[in-house]
Design a protein around this motif. Structure first.
Motif, PDB file in Angstrom:
ATOM      1  N   GLN A  25       0.834  -1.211   0.000  1.00  0.00           N
ATOM      2  CA  GLN A  25       0.000   0.000   0.000  1.00  0.00           C
ATOM      3  C   GLN A  25       0.868   1.260   0.000  1.00  0.00           C
ATOM      4  O   GLN A  25       0.578   2.217  -0.724  1.00  0.00           O
ATOM      5  CB  GLN A  25      -0.916   0.039   1.247  1.00  0.00           C
ATOM      6  CG  GLN A  25      -2.108  -0.838   1.150  1.00  0.00           C
ATOM      7  CD  GLN A  25      -2.962  -0.819   2.415  1.00  0.00           C
ATOM      8  OE1 GLN A  25      -3.769  -1.691   2.583  1.00  0.00           O
ATOM      9  NE2 GLN A  25      -2.805   0.134   3.307  1.00  0.00           N
ATOM     10  N   LEU A  26       1.896   1.282   0.806  1.00  0.00           N
ATOM     11  CA  LEU A  26       2.774   2.449   0.870  1.00  0.00           C
ATOM     12  C   LEU A  26       3.457   2.696  -0.469  1.00  0.00           C
ATOM     13  O   LEU A  26       3.508   3.828  -0.948  1.00  0.00           O
ATOM     14  CB  LEU A  26       3.810   2.270   1.983  1.00  0.00           C
ATOM     15  CG  LEU A  26       3.276   2.414   3.401  1.00  0.00           C
ATOM     16  CD1 LEU A  26       4.295   1.897   4.412  1.00  0.00           C
ATOM     17  CD2 LEU A  26       2.909   3.867   3.695  1.00  0.00           C
ATOM     18  N   ARG A  27       3.975   1.643  -1.059  1.00  0.00           N
ATOM     19  CA  ARG A  27       4.668   1.789  -2.351  1.00  0.00           C
ATOM     20  C   ARG A  27       3.720   2.286  -3.423  1.00  0.00           C
ATOM     21  O   ARG A  27       4.026   3.234  -4.158  1.00  0.00           O
ATOM     22  CB  ARG A  27       5.289   0.450  -2.775  1.00  0.00           C
ATOM     23  CG  ARG A  27       5.979   0.527  -4.142  1.00  0.00           C
ATOM     24  CD  ARG A  27       6.476  -0.808  -4.608  1.00  0.00           C
ATOM     25  NE  ARG A  27       5.475  -1.850  -4.669  1.00  0.00           N
ATOM     26  CZ  ARG A  27       4.560  -1.969  -5.644  1.00  0.00           C
ATOM     27  NH1 ARG A  27       4.505  -1.099  -6.629  1.00  0.00           N
ATOM     28  NH2 ARG A  27       3.703  -2.981  -5.629  1.00  0.00           N
ATOM     29  N   VAL A  28       2.541   1.664  -3.518  1.00  0.00           N
ATOM     30  CA  VAL A  28       1.569   2.038  -4.550  1.00  0.00           C
ATOM     31  C   VAL A  28       1.087   3.474  -4.340  1.00  0.00           C
ATOM     32  O   VAL A  28       0.988   4.249  -5.295  1.00  0.00           O
ATOM     33  CB  VAL A  28       0.388   1.040  -4.563  1.00  0.00           C
ATOM     34  CG1 VAL A  28      -0.748   1.528  -5.436  1.00  0.00           C
ATOM     35  CG2 VAL A  28       0.870  -0.331  -5.038  1.00  0.00           C
ATOM     36  N   THR A  29       0.810   3.840  -3.102  1.00  0.00           N
ATOM     37  CA  THR A  29       0.359   5.201  -2.797  1.00  0.00           C
ATOM     38  C   THR A  29       1.403   6.229  -3.215  1.00  0.00           C
ATOM     39  O   THR A  29       1.061   7.308  -3.694  1.00  0.00           O
ATOM     40  CB  THR A  29       0.041   5.346  -1.295  1.00  0.00           C
ATOM     41  OG1 THR A  29      -1.001   4.429  -0.970  1.00  0.00           O
ATOM     42  CG2 THR A  29      -0.399   6.754  -0.952  1.00  0.00           C
ATOM     43  N   THR A  33       7.139   1.824  -8.482  1.00  0.00           N
ATOM     44  CA  THR A  33       7.093   0.438  -8.933  1.00  0.00           C
ATOM     45  C   THR A  33       8.014  -0.407  -8.055  1.00  0.00           C
ATOM     46  O   THR A  33       8.898   0.132  -7.359  1.00  0.00           O
ATOM     47  CB  THR A  33       7.569   0.305 -10.392  1.00  0.00           C
ATOM     48  OG1 THR A  33       8.958   0.661 -10.452  1.00  0.00           O
ATOM     49  CG2 THR A  33       6.759   1.190 -11.333  1.00  0.00           C
ATOM     50  N   GLN A  34       7.813  -1.697  -8.107  1.00  0.00           N
ATOM     51  CA  GLN A  34       8.716  -2.600  -7.386  1.00  0.00           C
ATOM     52  C   GLN A  34      10.135  -2.449  -7.910  1.00  0.00           C
ATOM     53  O   GLN A  34      11.094  -2.523  -7.140  1.00  0.00           O
ATOM     54  CB  GLN A  34       8.246  -4.043  -7.519  1.00  0.00           C
ATOM     55  CG  GLN A  34       6.995  -4.343  -6.746  1.00  0.00           C
ATOM     56  CD  GLN A  34       6.507  -5.761  -6.952  1.00  0.00           C
ATOM     57  OE1 GLN A  34       6.880  -6.435  -7.909  1.00  0.00           O
ATOM     58  NE2 GLN A  34       5.652  -6.228  -6.038  1.00  0.00           N
ATOM     59  N   TRP A  51       8.872  -9.845  -0.710  1.00  0.00           N
ATOM     60  CA  TRP A  51       8.683  -9.176   0.578  1.00  0.00           C
ATOM     61  C   TRP A  51       7.244  -8.686   0.717  1.00  0.00           C
ATOM     62  O   TRP A  51       6.636  -8.821   1.763  1.00  0.00           O
ATOM     63  CB  TRP A  51       9.622  -7.989   0.728  1.00  0.00           C
ATOM     64  CG  TRP A  51      11.086  -8.328   0.698  1.00  0.00           C
ATOM     65  CD1 TRP A  51      11.666  -9.554   0.871  1.00  0.00           C
ATOM     66  CD2 TRP A  51      12.155  -7.423   0.467  1.00  0.00           C
ATOM     67  NE1 TRP A  51      13.030  -9.457   0.764  1.00  0.00           N
ATOM     68  CE2 TRP A  51      13.360  -8.157   0.517  1.00  0.00           C
ATOM     69  CE3 TRP A  51      12.228  -6.060   0.213  1.00  0.00           C
ATOM     70  CZ2 TRP A  51      14.607  -7.564   0.340  1.00  0.00           C
ATOM     71  CZ3 TRP A  51      13.459  -5.466   0.036  1.00  0.00           C
ATOM     72  CH2 TRP A  51      14.637  -6.218   0.102  1.00  0.00           C
ATOM     73  N   GLU A  52       6.713  -8.117  -0.369  1.00  0.00           N
ATOM     74  CA  GLU A  52       5.347  -7.599  -0.338  1.00  0.00           C
ATOM     75  C   GLU A  52       4.309  -8.717  -0.265  1.00  0.00           C
ATOM     76  O   GLU A  52       3.216  -8.514   0.243  1.00  0.00           O
ATOM     77  CB  GLU A  52       5.067  -6.729  -1.560  1.00  0.00           C
ATOM     78  CG  GLU A  52       5.752  -5.383  -1.509  1.00  0.00           C
ATOM     79  CD  GLU A  52       5.407  -4.490  -2.676  1.00  0.00           C
ATOM     80  OE1 GLU A  52       4.661  -4.919  -3.591  1.00  0.00           O
ATOM     81  OE2 GLU A  52       5.872  -3.333  -2.677  1.00  0.00           O
ATOM     82  N   PHE A  69      13.012   3.112   4.467  1.00  0.00           N
ATOM     83  CA  PHE A  69      12.229   3.559   3.302  1.00  0.00           C
ATOM     84  C   PHE A  69      10.730   3.548   3.628  1.00  0.00           C
ATOM     85  O   PHE A  69      10.024   4.522   3.382  1.00  0.00           O
ATOM     86  CB  PHE A  69      12.549   2.634   2.121  1.00  0.00           C
ATOM     87  CG  PHE A  69      11.628   2.775   0.965  1.00  0.00           C
ATOM     88  CD1 PHE A  69      11.701   3.864   0.122  1.00  0.00           C
ATOM     89  CD2 PHE A  69      10.684   1.795   0.694  1.00  0.00           C
ATOM     90  CE1 PHE A  69      10.839   3.992  -0.961  1.00  0.00           C
ATOM     91  CE2 PHE A  69       9.821   1.910  -0.381  1.00  0.00           C
ATOM     92  CZ  PHE A  69       9.904   3.020  -1.212  1.00  0.00           C
ATOM     93  N   LEU A  70      10.256   2.451   4.213  1.00  0.00           N
ATOM     94  CA  LEU A  70       8.827   2.333   4.536  1.00  0.00           C
ATOM     95  C   LEU A  70       8.408   3.333   5.614  1.00  0.00           C
ATOM     96  O   LEU A  70       7.309   3.897   5.545  1.00  0.00           O
ATOM     97  CB  LEU A  70       8.498   0.902   4.970  1.00  0.00           C
ATOM     98  CG  LEU A  70       8.623  -0.152   3.872  1.00  0.00           C
ATOM     99  CD1 LEU A  70       8.498  -1.551   4.464  1.00  0.00           C
ATOM    100  CD2 LEU A  70       7.592   0.070   2.768  1.00  0.00           C
ATOM    101  N   ARG A  71       9.272   3.574   6.593  1.00  0.00           N
ATOM    102  CA  ARG A  71       8.960   4.574   7.621  1.00  0.00           C
ATOM    103  C   ARG A  71       8.811   5.958   7.000  1.00  0.00           C
ATOM    104  O   ARG A  71       7.905   6.721   7.352  1.00  0.00           O
ATOM    105  CB  ARG A  71      10.039   4.611   8.707  1.00  0.00           C
ATOM    106  CG  ARG A  71       9.821   3.615   9.818  1.00  0.00           C
ATOM    107  CD  ARG A  71      10.712   3.892  11.019  1.00  0.00           C
ATOM    108  NE  ARG A  71      12.123   4.025  10.682  1.00  0.00           N
ATOM    109  CZ  ARG A  71      12.955   3.010  10.517  1.00  0.00           C
ATOM    110  NH1 ARG A  71      12.519   1.769  10.647  1.00  0.00           N
ATOM    111  NH2 ARG A  71      14.212   3.218  10.229  1.00  0.00           N
TER     112      ARG A  71
END
Length: 88
Positions: A25-29, A33-34, A51-52, A69-71
Motif C-alpha cells: 500500500q505504501l509503495r503504490v500510494t 514500482t517494485q 517481501w510484499e 524507506f517504509l517509515r
C-alpha cells in the motif's frame, strides 16, 4: 535508560517492518514500482515482490534500508500505513 538498552531498542525499532499488505500500500500510494524500490535498496525486483507477498523477509542490511524507506513513506502517507479491514 542505559546506552546498551537504547542500542537494543534501536535494533528492534530500526528494522521492524509493517505487514506485507501495508508495504505494498505504501509503495503504490507513493506511485513507485517494485523495480524502483528494488533499485533504491540494491536488490532484484523479485525480492521486493516476495517481501510484499510475505513469502520472504529481507536480510539484515536490506531490512534496515527497507524499513527506513517504509517509515519515510508512512510519514508522508499516513493513511496508507493504516491496516484496512478485510473486505468480505
Amino acid at each position: 535508560m542505559s546506552d546498551p538498552l537504547r542500542r537494543l531498542d534501536a535494533l528492534v525499532d530500526d528494522d521492524t517492518l509493517p505487514s506485507p499488505r501495508i508495504r505494498q500500500q505504501l509503495r503504490v500510494t507513493a506511485g513507485l514500482t517494485q523495480a524502483e524500490v528494488s533499485h533504491a535498496i540494491g536488490v532484484k525486483r523479485v525480492a521486493v515482490a516476495r517481501w510484499e507477498a510475505g513469502l520472504t523477509k529481507p536480510h539484515r542490511g536490506n531490512r534496515l534500508k527497507y524499513a527506513h524507506f517504509l517509515r519515510r513513506l508512512a510519514e508522508k502517507y499516513p493513511a496508507a500505513a493504516q491496516e484496512a479491514p478485510d473486505e468480505d
